[in-house]
Design a protein around this motif. Structure first.
Motif, PDB file in Angstrom:
ATOM      1  N   GLY A   1       1.236   2.855  -1.706  1.00 27.41           N
ATOM      2  CA  GLY A   1       0.636   2.708  -2.932  1.00 27.41           C
ATOM      3  C   GLY A   1       0.388   3.654  -3.782  1.00 27.41           C
ATOM      4  O   GLY A   1       0.121   3.871  -4.773  1.00 27.41           O
ATOM      5  N   SER A   2       1.391   4.731  -3.232  1.00 30.08           N
ATOM      6  CA  SER A   2       1.320   5.870  -4.120  1.00 30.08           C
ATOM      7  C   SER A   2       2.357   5.995  -5.316  1.00 30.08           C
ATOM      8  O   SER A   2       2.308   6.953  -6.039  1.00 30.08           O
ATOM      9  CB  SER A   2       1.524   7.185  -3.017  1.00 30.08           C
ATOM     10  OG  SER A   2       2.786   7.172  -2.348  1.00 30.08           O
ATOM     11  N   GLY A   3       3.230   4.911  -5.204  1.00 31.26           N
ATOM     12  CA  GLY A   3       4.106   5.031  -6.526  1.00 31.26           C
ATOM     13  C   GLY A   3       5.664   5.276  -5.920  1.00 31.26           C
ATOM     14  O   GLY A   3       6.478   5.580  -6.889  1.00 31.26           O
ATOM     15  N   LYS A   4       5.939   5.264  -4.663  1.00 33.69           N
ATOM     16  CA  LYS A   4       7.187   5.648  -4.142  1.00 33.69           C
ATOM     17  C   LYS A   4       8.321   4.601  -4.695  1.00 33.69           C
ATOM     18  O   LYS A   4       9.286   4.820  -5.162  1.00 33.69           O
ATOM     19  CB  LYS A   4       7.277   5.940  -2.903  1.00 33.69           C
ATOM     20  CG  LYS A   4       6.309   6.872  -2.205  1.00 33.69           C
ATOM     21  CD  LYS A   4       6.303   6.965  -0.636  1.00 33.69           C
ATOM     22  CE  LYS A   4       6.092   5.832   0.185  1.00 33.69           C
ATOM     23  NZ  LYS A   4       4.840   5.386  -0.036  1.00 33.69           N
ATOM     24  N   SER A   5       7.995   3.454  -4.479  1.00 29.71           N
ATOM     25  CA  SER A   5       8.812   2.120  -4.706  1.00 29.71           C
ATOM     26  C   SER A   5       8.991   2.148  -6.376  1.00 29.71           C
ATOM     27  O   SER A   5      10.186   1.911  -6.590  1.00 29.71           O
ATOM     28  CB  SER A   5       8.380   1.027  -4.295  1.00 29.71           C
ATOM     29  OG  SER A   5       8.709   0.875  -2.590  1.00 29.71           O
ATOM     30  N   THR A   6       7.986   2.396  -6.947  1.00 27.10           N
ATOM     31  CA  THR A   6       8.055   2.304  -8.353  1.00 27.10           C
ATOM     32  C   THR A   6       9.035   3.160  -8.909  1.00 27.10           C
ATOM     33  O   THR A   6       9.742   3.332  -9.611  1.00 27.10           O
ATOM     34  CB  THR A   6       6.528   2.735  -9.079  1.00 27.10           C
ATOM     35  OG1 THR A   6       5.908   1.799  -8.377  1.00 27.10           O
ATOM     36  CG2 THR A   6       6.450   2.948 -10.477  1.00 27.10           C
TER      37      THR A   6
ATOM     38  N   ILE B   1       1.100   3.897 -13.143  1.00 31.50           N
ATOM     39  CA  ILE B   1       1.810   4.042 -11.696  1.00 31.50           C
ATOM     40  C   ILE B   1       2.005   5.517 -11.299  1.00 31.50           C
ATOM     41  O   ILE B   1       1.754   6.345 -10.716  1.00 31.50           O
ATOM     42  CB  ILE B   1       2.463   3.046 -11.149  1.00 31.50           C
ATOM     43  CG1 ILE B   1       1.885   1.800 -11.453  1.00 31.50           C
ATOM     44  CG2 ILE B   1       2.756   3.333  -9.693  1.00 31.50           C
ATOM     45  CD1 ILE B   1       2.133   0.555 -10.687  1.00 31.50           C
TER      46      ILE B   1
ATOM     47  N   ILE C   1       3.133  -0.658 -14.943  1.00 31.24           N
ATOM     48  CA  ILE C   1       3.578  -1.994 -14.935  1.00 31.24           C
ATOM     49  C   ILE C   1       2.612  -2.989 -15.526  1.00 31.24           C
ATOM     50  O   ILE C   1       1.348  -2.538 -15.731  1.00 31.24           O
ATOM     51  CB  ILE C   1       3.756  -2.327 -13.533  1.00 31.24           C
ATOM     52  CG1 ILE C   1       2.444  -2.474 -12.736  1.00 31.24           C
ATOM     53  CG2 ILE C   1       4.714  -1.717 -12.815  1.00 31.24           C
ATOM     54  CD1 ILE C   1       2.442  -2.833 -11.351  1.00 31.24           C
TER      55      ILE C   1
ATOM     56  N   LYS D   1      -1.164  -1.062 -15.981  1.00 32.85           N
ATOM     57  CA  LYS D   1      -1.503  -0.127 -14.947  1.00 32.85           C
ATOM     58  C   LYS D   1      -0.654   0.924 -14.766  1.00 32.85           C
ATOM     59  O   LYS D   1       0.597   0.651 -14.637  1.00 32.85           O
ATOM     60  CB  LYS D   1      -1.646  -1.021 -13.506  1.00 32.85           C
ATOM     61  CG  LYS D   1      -2.076  -0.162 -12.458  1.00 32.85           C
ATOM     62  CD  LYS D   1      -2.228  -1.016 -11.173  1.00 32.85           C
ATOM     63  CE  LYS D   1      -2.493  -0.108 -10.122  1.00 32.85           C
ATOM     64  NZ  LYS D   1      -2.431  -0.827  -8.754  1.00 32.85           N
TER      65      LYS D   1
ATOM     66  N   ARG E   1      10.709  -4.817 -14.200  1.00 38.45           N
ATOM     67  CA  ARG E   1       9.283  -4.771 -14.171  1.00 38.45           C
ATOM     68  C   ARG E   1       8.668  -3.754 -14.586  1.00 38.45           C
ATOM     69  O   ARG E   1       7.527  -3.449 -14.777  1.00 38.45           O
ATOM     70  CB  ARG E   1       8.999  -5.185 -12.552  1.00 38.45           C
ATOM     71  CG  ARG E   1       7.573  -5.643 -12.676  1.00 38.45           C
ATOM     72  CD  ARG E   1       7.192  -5.767 -11.147  1.00 38.45           C
ATOM     73  NE  ARG E   1       8.293  -6.658 -10.418  1.00 38.45           N
ATOM     74  CZ  ARG E   1       8.640  -6.011  -9.006  1.00 38.45           C
ATOM     75  NH1 ARG E   1       8.095  -5.055  -8.478  1.00 38.45           N
ATOM     76  NH2 ARG E   1       9.448  -6.595  -8.358  1.00 38.45           N
TER      77      ARG E   1
HETATM   78  N1  LIG Z   1       3.963  -6.109  -9.506  1.00 34.02           N
HETATM   79  C1  LIG Z   1       2.906  -5.416  -9.109  1.00 34.02           C
HETATM   80  N2  LIG Z   1       1.728  -6.088  -9.516  1.00 34.02           N
HETATM   81  C2  LIG Z   1       0.698  -5.191  -9.376  1.00 34.02           C
HETATM   82  N3  LIG Z   1       0.538  -4.076  -9.000  1.00 34.02           N
HETATM   83  C3  LIG Z   1       1.904  -3.528  -8.485  1.00 34.02           C
HETATM   84  C4  LIG Z   1       3.047  -4.141  -8.430  1.00 34.02           C
HETATM   85  N4  LIG Z   1       4.075  -3.253  -8.236  1.00 34.02           N
HETATM   86  C5  LIG Z   1       3.157  -2.053  -7.643  1.00 34.02           C
HETATM   87  N5  LIG Z   1       1.911  -2.400  -7.898  1.00 34.02           N
HETATM   88  C6  LIG Z   1       1.011  -1.194  -7.536  1.00 34.02           C
HETATM   89  O1  LIG Z   1       1.541  -0.117  -8.075  1.00 34.02           O
HETATM   90  C7  LIG Z   1       1.233   1.061  -6.916  1.00 34.02           C
HETATM   91  C8  LIG Z   1       2.368   1.676  -6.427  1.00 34.02           C
HETATM   92  O2  LIG Z   1       3.156   0.660  -5.707  1.00 34.02           O
HETATM   93  P1  LIG Z   1       4.505   1.189  -5.080  1.00 34.02           P
HETATM   94  O3  LIG Z   1       5.355   2.016  -5.838  1.00 34.02           O
HETATM   95  O4  LIG Z   1       5.156  -0.100  -4.410  1.00 34.02           O
HETATM   96  O5  LIG Z   1       4.105   1.994  -3.927  1.00 34.02           O
HETATM   97  P2  LIG Z   1       4.485   2.828  -2.358  1.00 34.02           P
HETATM   98  O6  LIG Z   1       6.063   2.221  -2.593  1.00 34.02           O
HETATM   99  O7  LIG Z   1       4.247   4.046  -2.398  1.00 34.02           O
HETATM  100  O8  LIG Z   1       3.900   1.997  -1.521  1.00 34.02           O
HETATM  101  C9  LIG Z   1       0.484   0.075  -5.950  1.00 34.02           C
HETATM  102  O9  LIG Z   1      -1.047   0.336  -6.353  1.00 34.02           O
HETATM  103  C10 LIG Z   1       0.717  -1.078  -6.213  1.00 34.02           C
HETATM  104  O10 LIG Z   1      -0.362  -1.912  -5.688  1.00 34.02           O
END
Ligand SMILES: Nc1ncnc2c1ncn2[C@@H]1O[C@H](COP(=O)(O)OP(=O)(O)O)[C@@H](O)[C@H]1O
Ligand SMILES: [Mg+2]
Lengths: 255, 403
Positions: free
Chosen positions: A43-48, A22, A13, A20, A58
């Motif tokens: 923060g492990s990237g599950k939502s990503t 992810i 992202i 960064k 995004r």
């Molecule tokens: N829009 C964003 N801007 C900056 N960092 C992001 C953004 N979205 C996600 N991240 C970072 O990406 C990493 C993975 O996030 P995410 O996929 O939400 O994790 P999870 O769902 O496992 O908690 C985290 O370190 C988070 O801070």
């Protein structure tokens, strides 16, 4: 029988500090009728992973592939993915002022099926699904997610799951923010949809709690953008006892 | 929400960034009540475009209406009337000038140019509906004066529909007599190159209720300035407005509510969407709570949805309070861009992008449209907005088929 295949998926992202990385090479195969739990720390990237499957703009795919029965999902628009049979129950469902739940559900159903549902049958189906998820009938005339509590938003996501009948559902922390009663109602909903349609499920969660109600066939431990360990339901039990420390000790990216 | 006596103005956000009213720029302004008024054009200086009331308007394109000779003769109207009468009255009729007086040069130009006025009158105690269609002004500069009179105890809905070519400066006086309930809907669906400057003056007597609804869709420049004087105790005005500005359009509304009497209530809600880099809208909402208006309850808001980069919405609420004894007085103004997360959510349910956009915009504007209370007109407006948003399925009814 359908198959959702994720191969060596790498996703970044754009942040204020630059790009960064992810997801760092995710492999996963989900077939119809299977429930896969993806468990990992914040923060492990599950939502990503969830958003990338659904096509959120995004996230930038740096490499790898996602295919649905051999079709290139990454080449599809967000709406085409949904019409191909992918559904994302969001961790934070979005509020849409001025658009009623009724109007929204009918528009979505029409888009997915390619034809408008019959008016009377559809009304009944919606009413039944809402009742099963303990959503008061008055929600039908409210604006989408506007002023809903966290739990009501999650139940509304599962109503949509039930009505849209996808081939694969990604449930992103559908359990978070739910009390035990709501968790049971939501889990029953998911189990009912699975029994009815035989869909494949990617159940993303931070806690093992929901796995008491929705039994996974496979458990994947997700750490720092990749799958660190895989196993059967027994792996979830071990995580319940031991937590994620074993996987994350020494890494800096604990959320 | 400010509720202490004060004079304040919050110049709102223009363009894309999110804004909800903050950053009060408090500055003393001339009280709205002291604004100069006259029925003679030359009592007003020539408009330069620097005046507060003109600075957001493309005045250079309005020379004919501001400075030129206007044809103030009768024009063709088509009316569907029940118990209400539609007649022409001479200039010296006592009702003309009884609700207000021109407060700007264009309005004064119109005022002194008209030969008479069109009177729409609802008899005492009557319950009725009236639709008046104006489609034949033509492209030459014209003036018009309309007097709407809802006599005591009547309950009525009056719809004023305007279509076709126009270069029109006009004044509309709205007399809401004791205990009368009037819904007045003014629909601007002019041709693309039309120019329209309108001032509405409503005066509400004791316990009168006015719902004043402005719908501005068509026209190159449309500026409608509705004002309401809550002159009688217990009177109540609701001002609703909805506009959709496309590329090259300037749609402006300046609302003014004057709480002159005690225990009066006002609600002002204007919503607009803008599409196309050259789309413009202006909303200025003045509320004056006078020294005798104890027990006032007032709220005004304006919300804009900017669909295209470059489109510009100006939104300025002004609140003047001259009594400490009020129930409530608040305002809100927000201009937001189209929300990509909303778009993603709808698309993730299979809804194609153009349909998703339409859904959001129609939902946003529909909150006002659905309050008109005339289903056929609501459907017509809904379809018209959907068409402007590119819906191939929204059919195009001919002008004048609205209700
Ligand atoms: N829009 C964003 N801007 C900056 N960092 C992001 C953004 N979205 C996600 N991240 C970072 O990406 C990493 C993975 O996030 P995410 O996929 O939400 O994790 P999870 O769902 O496992 O908690 C985290 O370190 C988070 O801070
Ligand atoms: Mg998450």
């Amino acid at each position: 029988m359908s198959e959702l295949q994720i191969r060596d998926l790498r996703v970044s992202i754009a942040t204020d500090q630059g790009t960064k990385d992810i997801l760092k090479g995710v492999d996963l195969t989900v077939r119809s009728g299977e429930t896969h739990a993806i468990m990992g720390p914040n923060g492990s990237g599950k939502s990503t992973l969830a958003y990338t499957i659904a096509g959120h703009p995004r996230y930038t795919v740096e490499g790898g592939s996602i295919t649905l029965d051999g079709e290139d999902v990454l080449a599809m628009s967000v709406d085409a993915r949904a019409r191909a049979g992918i559904f994302l129950a969001m961790q934070y469902p979005v509020e849409i002022p001025g658009v009623t739940v009724t109007n929204f559900l009918r528009t979505a159903k029409t888009a997915i099926d390619g034809a408008a549902p019959s008016i009377r049958g559809w009304r009944k189906t919606v009413a039944e699904s809402m009742a099963a998820l303990r959503m008061d009938a008055s929600f039908a005339e409210r604006n989408v997610n506007e002023g809903f509590s966290g739990g009501e938003k999650k139940r509304h996501e599962i109503v949509q799951l039930e009505l849209l009948k996808p081939k694969f559902a990604v449930l992103d922390e559908t359990d978070s923010g739910l009390d035990v009663d709501a968790l049971k109602i939501v889990s029953e909903g998911v189990n009912r949809v699975k029994a009815d349609t035989g869909l494949g499920i990617l159940l993303i969660t931070h806690y093992t709690r929901i796995l008491r109600y929705i039994r996974p066939d496979f458990v994947h431990v997700f750490v720092d953008g990749h799958v660190a360990e895989e196993g059967g339901p027994e792996l979830a039990d071990r995580l319940e006892d031991e937590g994620y420390d074993r996987y994350v000790s020494g890494t800096a990216s604990v959320g | 929400m400010p509720s202490a006596p004060q004079t304040a103005s919050a110049p709102a956000q223009h363009g894309l960034a999110e804004h909800s009213h903050g950053g009060w720029a408090t500055r003393p302004v001339q009280s709205r009540a002291e604004r100069f008024a006259s029925s003679h054009r030359e009592d007003f200086p020539r408009v330069t475009g620097l005046e507060p009331e003109w600075r957001l308007t493309p005045v250079r394109e309005l020379g004919a209406l501001l400075d030129g000779a206007l044809d103030g003769g009768r024009y063709d109207v088509e009316a569907e009337s029940g118990l209400a009468s539609v007649t022409w009255i001479p200039r010296d009729d006592a009702r003309i000038g009884s609700a207000g007086l021109a407060e700007d040069r264009a309005a004064a130009n119109a005022w002194e140019s008209v030969e008479g006025a069109l009177l729409l009158s609802v008899p005492e105690g009557a319950e009725t509906e009236l639709v008046v269609r104006r489609a034949a002004f033509g492209p030459e500069p014209r003036a018009a004066h309309t007097v709407v009179e809802a006599r005591a105890g009547s309950r009525s809905t009056i719809v004023l529909e305007s279509t076709g070519a126009a270069q029109l400066a006009e004044n509309v006086e709205i007399l809401v007599r004791e205990g009368a309930q009037l819904t007045l809907v003014s629909v601007q669906e002019w041709d693309e190159d039309a120019r329209h400057l309108a001032s509405h003056f409503a005066r509400l007597e004791r316990d009168a209720v006015l719902r004043h609804i402005v719908v501005s869709l068509g026209g190159r420049i449309v500026r409608v300035n509705p004002s309401a004087e809550l002159a009688g105790e217990g009177s109540d005005v609701e001002m609703l407005g909805v506009y959709f500005s496309l590329d090259g359009q300037h749609l402006e509304h300046r609302t003014y509510v004057h709480h002159a009497a005690a225990h009066t209530r006002s609600r002002v809600t204007y919503k607009g969407a803008l599409q196309g880099a050259g789309a413009r809208s202006v909303w200025v909402g003045d509320v004056l709570i006078g020294p005798d208006a104890s027990g006032t309850d007032s709220y005004e808001q304006n919300r804009n949805l900017v669909l295209t980069e470059g489109a510009r919405a100006d939104s300025v609420p002004n609140l003047e309070i001259e009594t400490g004894d009020i129930v409530g007085a608040g305002h809100a103004s927000a201009t937001g861009r189209f929300d990509d997360e909303q778009l993603f959510y709808l698309q993730s349910r299979g809804i194609r992008e153009p349909d998703a956009r339409r859904l959001v915009v129609l939902g946003f504007l529909g909150e006002i449209v659905q309050r008109i209370g005339r289903p056929e007109l609501e459907r017509h407006l809904h379809a018209r907005i959907a068409r402007a948003l590119g819906d191939p399925e929204a059919q195009a009814p001919a002008a004048g088929e609205a209700s």
